[in-house]
Scaffold this active site. Structure first.
Site, PDB file in Angstrom:
ATOM      1  N   HIS A   1      -8.367   8.846   3.850  1.00 32.56           N
ATOM      2  CA  HIS A   1      -7.283   9.212   4.774  1.00 32.56           C
ATOM      3  C   HIS A   1      -6.595  10.515   4.359  1.00 32.56           C
ATOM      4  O   HIS A   1      -5.387  10.668   4.526  1.00 32.56           O
ATOM      5  CB  HIS A   1      -6.240   8.092   4.873  1.00 32.56           C
ATOM      6  CG  HIS A   1      -6.755   6.802   5.433  1.00 32.56           C
ATOM      7  ND1 HIS A   1      -6.671   6.456   6.758  1.00 32.56           N
ATOM      8  CD2 HIS A   1      -7.395   5.757   4.837  1.00 32.56           C
ATOM      9  CE1 HIS A   1      -7.204   5.269   6.957  1.00 32.56           C
ATOM     10  NE2 HIS A   1      -7.662   4.818   5.807  1.00 32.56           N
TER      11      HIS A   1
ATOM     12  N   TYR B   1      -2.715   0.474  -3.536  1.00 31.52           N
ATOM     13  CA  TYR B   1      -1.830   1.502  -2.962  1.00 31.52           C
ATOM     14  C   TYR B   1      -0.827   2.038  -3.979  1.00 31.52           C
ATOM     15  O   TYR B   1      -0.648   3.253  -4.106  1.00 31.52           O
ATOM     16  CB  TYR B   1      -1.139   0.979  -1.700  1.00 31.52           C
ATOM     17  CG  TYR B   1      -2.127   0.905  -0.548  1.00 31.52           C
ATOM     18  CD1 TYR B   1      -2.149   1.876   0.434  1.00 31.52           C
ATOM     19  CD2 TYR B   1      -3.081  -0.106  -0.485  1.00 31.52           C
ATOM     20  CE1 TYR B   1      -3.083   1.838   1.464  1.00 31.52           C
ATOM     21  CE2 TYR B   1      -4.015  -0.153   0.530  1.00 31.52           C
ATOM     22  CZ  TYR B   1      -4.011   0.817   1.507  1.00 31.52           C
ATOM     23  OH  TYR B   1      -4.940   0.788   2.513  1.00 31.52           O
TER      24      TYR B   1
ATOM     25  N   ASN C   1      -5.062   0.496  11.111  1.00 28.04           N
ATOM     26  CA  ASN C   1      -6.041   1.425  11.674  1.00 28.04           C
ATOM     27  C   ASN C   1      -6.056   1.300  13.187  1.00 28.04           C
ATOM     28  O   ASN C   1      -5.408   0.405  13.752  1.00 28.04           O
ATOM     29  CB  ASN C   1      -7.443   1.104  11.139  1.00 28.04           C
ATOM     30  CG  ASN C   1      -7.666   1.612   9.725  1.00 28.04           C
ATOM     31  OD1 ASN C   1      -7.012   2.551   9.274  1.00 28.04           O
ATOM     32  ND2 ASN C   1      -8.613   0.990   9.030  1.00 28.04           N
TER      33      ASN C   1
ATOM     34  N   HIS D   1       2.302   1.564   1.292  1.00 29.28           N
ATOM     35  CA  HIS D   1       1.825   0.488   0.418  1.00 29.28           C
ATOM     36  C   HIS D   1       1.897  -0.812   1.202  1.00 29.28           C
ATOM     37  O   HIS D   1       2.977  -1.200   1.668  1.00 29.28           O
ATOM     38  CB  HIS D   1       2.710   0.430  -0.826  1.00 29.28           C
ATOM     39  CG  HIS D   1       2.361  -0.682  -1.784  1.00 29.28           C
ATOM     40  ND1 HIS D   1       1.139  -1.321  -1.770  1.00 29.28           N
ATOM     41  CD2 HIS D   1       3.066  -1.258  -2.785  1.00 29.28           C
ATOM     42  CE1 HIS D   1       1.120  -2.244  -2.713  1.00 29.28           C
ATOM     43  NE2 HIS D   1       2.276  -2.236  -3.339  1.00 29.28           N
TER      44      HIS D   1
HETATM   45 FE1  HDD Z   1      -6.506   1.768   2.795  1.00 27.58          FE
HETATM   46  C1  HDD Z   1      -4.938   4.734   2.429  1.00 27.58           C
HETATM   47  C2  HDD Z   1      -5.584   1.645   6.103  1.00 27.58           C
HETATM   48  C3  HDD Z   1      -8.452  -1.054   3.245  1.00 27.58           C
HETATM   49  C4  HDD Z   1      -7.072   1.632  -0.496  1.00 27.58           C
HETATM   50  N1  HDD Z   1      -5.475   2.970   4.029  1.00 27.58           N
HETATM   51  C5  HDD Z   1      -4.896   4.153   3.690  1.00 27.58           C
HETATM   52  C6  HDD Z   1      -4.233   4.722   4.831  1.00 27.58           C
HETATM   53  C7  HDD Z   1      -4.425   3.852   5.862  1.00 27.58           C
HETATM   54  C8  HDD Z   1      -5.198   2.750   5.350  1.00 27.58           C
HETATM   55  C9  HDD Z   1      -3.916   4.001   7.272  1.00 27.58           C
HETATM   56  C10 HDD Z   1      -3.508   6.051   4.853  1.00 27.58           C
HETATM   57  C11 HDD Z   1      -2.032   5.892   4.660  1.00 27.58           C
HETATM   58  C12 HDD Z   1      -1.368   7.245   4.798  1.00 27.58           C
HETATM   59  O1  HDD Z   1      -1.339   7.771   5.907  1.00 27.58           O
HETATM   60  O2  HDD Z   1      -0.906   7.753   3.773  1.00 27.58           O
HETATM   61  N2  HDD Z   1      -6.995   0.584   4.375  1.00 27.58           N
HETATM   62  C13 HDD Z   1      -6.425   0.645   5.615  1.00 27.58           C
HETATM   63  C14 HDD Z   1      -6.828  -0.522   6.375  1.00 27.58           C
HETATM   64  C15 HDD Z   1      -7.638  -1.265   5.584  1.00 27.58           C
HETATM   65  C16 HDD Z   1      -7.730  -0.575   4.321  1.00 27.58           C
HETATM   66  C17 HDD Z   1      -6.376  -0.810   7.797  1.00 27.58           C
HETATM   67  C18 HDD Z   1      -8.320  -2.565   5.871  1.00 27.58           C
HETATM   68  C19 HDD Z   1      -7.858  -3.454   6.662  1.00 27.58           C
HETATM   69  N3  HDD Z   1      -7.601   0.549   1.604  1.00 27.58           N
HETATM   70  C20 HDD Z   1      -8.294  -0.578   1.967  1.00 27.58           C
HETATM   71  C21 HDD Z   1      -8.818  -1.235   0.796  1.00 27.58           C
HETATM   72  C22 HDD Z   1      -8.406  -0.488  -0.281  1.00 27.58           C
HETATM   73  C23 HDD Z   1      -7.653   0.621   0.248  1.00 27.58           C
HETATM   74  C24 HDD Z   1      -9.632  -2.509   0.790  1.00 27.58           C
HETATM   75  C25 HDD Z   1      -8.655  -0.720  -1.744  1.00 27.58           C
HETATM   76  C26 HDD Z   1      -8.873  -1.866  -2.300  1.00 27.58           C
HETATM   77  N4  HDD Z   1      -6.149   3.019   1.262  1.00 27.58           N
HETATM   78  C27 HDD Z   1      -6.424   2.733  -0.024  1.00 27.58           C
HETATM   79  C28 HDD Z   1      -5.885   3.774  -0.988  1.00 27.58           C
HETATM   80  C29 HDD Z   1      -5.185   4.784  -0.032  1.00 27.58           C
HETATM   81  C30 HDD Z   1      -5.450   4.173   1.326  1.00 27.58           C
HETATM   82  C31 HDD Z   1      -6.870   4.308  -1.953  1.00 27.58           C
HETATM   83  C32 HDD Z   1      -5.571   6.241  -0.158  1.00 27.58           C
HETATM   84  C33 HDD Z   1      -4.291   7.020  -0.116  1.00 27.58           C
HETATM   85  C34 HDD Z   1      -3.244   6.028  -0.155  1.00 27.58           C
HETATM   86  O3  HDD Z   1      -3.796   4.782  -0.230  1.00 27.58           O
HETATM   87  O4  HDD Z   1      -2.057   6.250  -0.149  1.00 27.58           O
HETATM   88  O5  HDD Z   1      -4.998   3.187  -1.856  1.00 27.58           O
END
Ligand code: HDD
Length: 694
Positions: A69, A356, A142, A333
């Protein structure tokens, strides 16, 4: 002699007292253009603290982009609940209809880097931070209601597969490559989500025309401690609409900021994007009444089985002041919940609860990112967390521990309004084992396919062919086709035929646990409500001798409805009005724009203007491409000739019966009404016979 640079600067100068350029220490600077050197041609001097500070700060301007993202755009707004949901939750922002809760929303793509194009085929993030009086609640969702995997343990594998390949870092922001599809063929739990990703949901026209989903089943808890399962939905006021695949490819070059710009421009123009928050509510005792497991994030609850109840409205009405400070530094988060909202044991959600906070520590450089303005709660913060990088608080007192007497026992713990975790009963042995109730990976993929209209099915087949056509390893293409055969035999055969894979000879069993419904109209984007042109962009092609009154009438009618209307000519400036009226202002030179950046094109009358346009390859292409992408083409008087030349209308055809082709004579009254109706209807997708027949 006067210095032209100085003259220009002086002409734009505001009161110098307030704008003096200083170092970070507040010292006023006498020159920021020349290094301090020993003689005019001599070496630079270490004593030049201004040069050193300026370069050092610049060298450290970047922070790591989000691991997923990374590319996003955000805006502020407000949320208000329609009526109290106290029956289900104790969260104040959901129980007090008089409360207006500030929000910040960040939309994003998933796979691409920060500088990648907006219109790639990808999932869109839809993350909302509610700054409630009880603390921040983050709904990190999402624009698709399911996910690729069932267990967060697979997240690094999935992301490594979809990101550019590690040996050559190709391709950027694309899913059409071997590693993703290799993962997909081996991990059939991805199948349902891949149907969504291959559908037009992955190429939205506008963030304001996307649904949003919390994906997981959450738990709402009321003041008595009674729990209800809940799925969160965002329903866009403008309906759910997508771009054409060919169009997205071209926009990626013509305007890589297409969706970001659309959000920004709409808010600047006062055409505020709006969504309704919806809830699907399932009583706790019904947890096991479904054909699938509520904890499985690769499953939806069909809306026809549990309706989405509209509970409130969100409006985005303010752009950030500074992209980095706000949109880049915002830290979401999924663990940020307020009393009345709780988690379930969905294993994807559980892993997210770790990830997060962990990611923000590296991305934002320490534990005090919650003090950044965009992350700071409006609720008061009081605890014994101290120090750390970039601490901006000057904490008072001696006691940074609990319990204490030196600070009178403060801050106090517990009491009414404090968060209490839902006391869920849990019992079992430590195992690494996927629940049997998560085993069916095909049933809801079939439900999705069966819910699509013909044109949507055509687009899905074309998308699979495009993506798999880019996969170099034949065995991977075959594996995916074999999986698709479990979704739908016809789908698998059509995809196979387009990618040089032997079509499967016979149908195989599809999934077993779909649901009580076999087709869900709510999943389709066909026949969306078409009541508004808010946020739509219409191009008007002109040259000298155009009918200026018609241009003005079209512009007035569209802008009155919240649409953007831009007049395009060969060059900037003005063109002559055929009626001898005031010159017609040109908004854009045609060479700087393209049909793909608009929802419709209008060619006004005016003999001379139309003759010029007929001789312009750019103008003919503009109209032909608009038509090819199933958009509205419209013309008045002689302008119809341009539609004909572009193959978008024929003189003897019944224009109305073609859909999306609007023509008129002289008076613009009926014409503008028809134009608005056609633009509101988005696209005439059935015009695109190639892809439907695919
Ligand atoms: Fe995630 C970012 C949505 C599964 C780990 N995720 C992130 C963002 C969105 C989502 C919208 C961007 C937020 C922003 O604009 O800063 N993610 C989802 C959805 C998931 C999902 C809807 C499943 C239902 N994500 C998911 C899993 C993991 C992560 C299973 C890890 C175990 N996601 C992350 C992250 C991020 C992230 C690595 C990257 C940047 C951040 O968090 O701030 O932690």
């Amino acid at each position: 002699m006067t210095d032209p640079k100085q003259e220009r600067l002086d002409a734009h100068r505001v009161d110098p007292k307030d704008t003096a350029l200083t170092t970070d220490q507040g010292i006023r600077v006498d020159d920021t253009d020349n290094s301090l050197t020993l003689g005019e041609r001599g070496p630079s001097l270490l004593a030049d603290f201004h040069l050193r500070e300026k370069l050092t700060h610049f060298d450290h301007e970047r922070i790591p982009e989000r691991v997923v993202h990374a590319r996003g755009a955000g805006a502020y707004g407000r949320f208000q609940v329609y009526e109290s949901l106290a029956e289900y939750t104790s969260a104040e922002f959901l129980t007090d209809p008089s409360l207006e809760t500030p929000v910040f929303v960040r939309f994003s793509t998933v796979a691409g880097s920060r500088g990648s194009a907006d219109t790639v085929r990808d999932v869109r993030g839809f993350a909302t931070k509610f700054y409630t009086q009880q603390g921040n609640f983050d709904l990190v969702g999402n624009n698709m209601p399911v996910f690729f995997i069932q267990d967060g343990m697979k997240f690094p594998d999935f992301v490594h597969a979809v990101k550019p390949e590690p040996h050559n870092e190709i391709p950027q922001a694309q899913s059409a490559h071997d590693t993703l599809w290799d993962f997909v063929q081996l991990q059939p739990e991805t199948t349902h989500m891949m149907m969504w990703l291959m559908s037009d949901r992955a190429i939205p026209r506008s963030y304001a025309m996307m649904e949003g989903f919390g994906v997981h089943t959450f738990r709402l808890v009321n003041a008595e401690g009674r729990a209800t399962f809940a799925k969160f939905h965002w329903k866009p006021k403008l309906g759910k609409h997508s771009l054409d695949w060919d169009e997205t490819q071209k926009i990626a070059g013509k305007d890589p900021d297409f969706n970001r710009r659309d959000l920004w421009d709409s808010i600047e123009a006062g055409a505020y994007p709006e969504w309704e928050l919806g809830l699907q509510l399932v009583p706790a005792e019904d947890e096991h009444k479904f054909a699938f497991d509520l904890l499985d994030p690769t499953k939806i609850i069909p809306e026809e089985e549990v309706p989405v109840r509209p509970v409130g409205k969100m409006v985005l009405d303010r752009n950030p002041e500074n992209f980095f400070a706000e949109t880049e530094q915002v830290a979401f988060h999924i663990g940020n919940v307020v009393p009345g909202i709780d988690f379930t044991n969905d294993p994807l959600l559980q892993a997210r609860l770790f990830s997060y906070l962990d990611t923000q520590l590296i991305r934002l450089g320490g534990p005090n990112f919650t003090q950044l303005p965009v992350n700071r709660p409006v609720a008061p913060v009081a605890n014994h967390h101290r120090d750390g990088y970039h601490q901006t608080e000057i904490h008072q007192g001696r006691a940074a521990y609990h319990p204490n007497t030196l600070s009178g026992g403060c801050p106090v713990v517990g009491g009414s309004g404090s968060f209490t975790h839902f006391p869920e009963q849990a019992d079992g042995r430590a195992v690494r084992k996927r629940s049997e109730s998560f085993a069916d990976h095909y049933g809801q993929a079939t439900l999705f396919w069966n819910s699509m209209s013909d044109w949507e099915k055509g687009h899905i087949v074309s998308a699979f062919r495009f993506e798999l056509g880019k996969v170099e390893t034949m065995q991977i293409r075959e594996g995916v086709v074999a999986n698709l055969n479990h979704v739908d035999h016809e789908l698998a055969v059509k995809v196979a035929e387009g990618i040089g894979v032997a079509p499967p000879e016979e149908a195989v069993p599809t999934g077993t646990t779909a649901s009580a419904v076999t087709a869900s109209p709510a999943l389709s984007q066909d026949g969306q409500p078409a009541e508004t042109v808010t946020g739509r962009k219409v191009a008007v092609l002109v040259a000298d001798g155009v009918n200026g009154a018609q241009v003005a009438a079209v512009r007035d009618a569209l802008t009155a409805e919240g649409a953007f209307c831009e007049v395009l000519a060969a060059s900037d400036g003005t063109v002559e009005d055929a009626g001898g009226g005031a010159p017609v202002e040109v908004d854009r030179a045609m060479a700087t724009m393209a049909s793909v950046l608009y929802d419709a094109v209008v060619v006004p009358g005016g003999e001379r203007s139309v003759q010029t346009l007929l001789g312009s390859g750019d103008a003919v292409h503009f109209v032909a491409e608009t038509f090819k992408h199933c958009k509205t083409v419209a013309a008045l008087d002689e302008g119809v000739e341009l539609l004909e030349k572009a193959g978008a209308a024929s003189a003897d055809s019944d224009a109305a019966s073609q859909g999306g082709v609007v023509t008129g004579r002289g008076d613009t009254g009926d014409f503008t009404g028809e134009l608005i109706k056609a633009v509101a209807a988005h696209r005439v997708w059935t015009r695109d016979k190639d892809h439907i027949a695919a």
